[in-house]
Design an enzyme around this catalytic site. Structure first.
Site, short mmCIF file in Angstrom:
data_model
loop_
_atom_site.label_atom_id
_atom_site.label_comp_id
_atom_site.label_asym_id
_atom_site.label_seq_id
_atom_site.Cartn_x
_atom_site.Cartn_y
_atom_site.Cartn_z
N PHE A 67 32.90 39.35 33.80
CA PHE A 67 33.19 40.71 33.33
C PHE A 67 34.24 41.35 34.22
CE2 PHE A 67 32.47 45.27 33.96
CZ PHE A 67 32.74 45.73 32.68
N ALA A 95 38.43 38.48 41.28
CA ALA A 95 37.95 39.84 40.98
C ALA A 95 36.88 40.19 42.00
CB ALA A 95 37.39 39.91 39.56
N CYS A 126 29.29 33.85 35.35
CA CYS A 126 29.83 32.57 35.82
C CYS A 126 28.89 31.40 35.54
CB CYS A 126 30.17 32.64 37.30
SG CYS A 126 31.40 33.92 37.67
#
EC number: 2.3.1.181
Length: 235
Positions: free
Chosen positions: A85, A162, A178
């Site tokens: 995300f 990220a 993940c």
């Protein structure tokens, strides 16, 4: 004698995922023919879920229409890694760099991305580490604070990392982040008792950590999307 190496950083603000993807593709093509130097995109995305090239749709726990109702997008990519995300208050770096020029293999490259986020966390007294086997990214204990998903084409990198500064962690409840079940996702805000500085400062620190880990001698900055000409060519 080693020649000085400069990293060009584009500070982009909040960018739609598809726009960022198209930009990366242009930059990769330009880097392959030495039209541009090593380049780093620093940005954030509006709420977005992305799947890697393995297409692990089973790790998306809600229907795509539910994501639309939440104001989130879903995109399929050609990067490695599983579903993740992206959203506000998350620092994203997309390196478009030549691994051949800096003498790195794929594994070493990923390890340096991990070290970049580990170094940033340490600035705030947070002890983070790389994940074990089949646990990509960077972790604080069994809580994931940073994700990695990369693509390498002819030794030129795209996609990247990220780092969770202070995103809405509820978004992660709709996926198996993940592809690793029974693990929490965390953030710098959640892991530290410190009053965090402005988000832009943390993003700049992440850029500095990246430049140190990859051995760049200098960093030059470009602001916003003005780096693209009106017809979409790279200036």
């Amino acid at each position: 004698m080693r020649f000085p190496r400069n990293l060009e950083v584009w500070k982009m603000g909040i960018v739609n995922y598809l726009d960022a993807l198209k930009l990366q593709e242009k930059l990769v093509s330009a880097r392959k023919v030495h039209k541009i130097p090593d380049t780093l995109l620093s940005l954030q995305h509006p709420p977005t879920y992305t799947l890697g090239k393995r297409r692990t749709d089973h790790n998306l726990l809600v229907h795509e229409s539910d994501l639309q109702n939440m104001g989130a997008e879903l995109h399929y990519t050609q990067r490695g890694g599983d579903i993740t995300f992206h959203g506000s208050h998350q620092a994203i770096l997309y390196p478009i760099i030549s691994l051949r020029d800096i003498g790195l293999g794929a594994r070493n490259y990923v390890e340096k991305l991990e070290s970049t986020m580990i170094e940033l966390a340490s600035l705030y007294g947070v002890t983070a580490c790389a994940g074990g086997k089949c646990e990509t990214g960077v972790w604080v204990g069994d809580r994931k604070i940073g994700a990695i998903g990369v693509r390498i084409s002819h030794a030129i990198t795209s996609h990247g990392l990220a780092f969770n500064i202070d995103p809405d962690l509820n978004y992660f409840k709709h996926i198996v982040p993940c592809g690793i079940a029974d693990k929490e996702v965390t953030s710098l805000r959640k892991e530290t008792n410190m009053v965090l500085p402005a988000e832009e400062i943390i993003q700049e620190q992440l850029i500095s950590c990246f430049a140190r880990q990859f051995g760049y001698d200098s960093v030059s900055l470009k602001e916003g999307t003005s780096v693209l000409s009106a017809d979409g060519d790279i200036e």
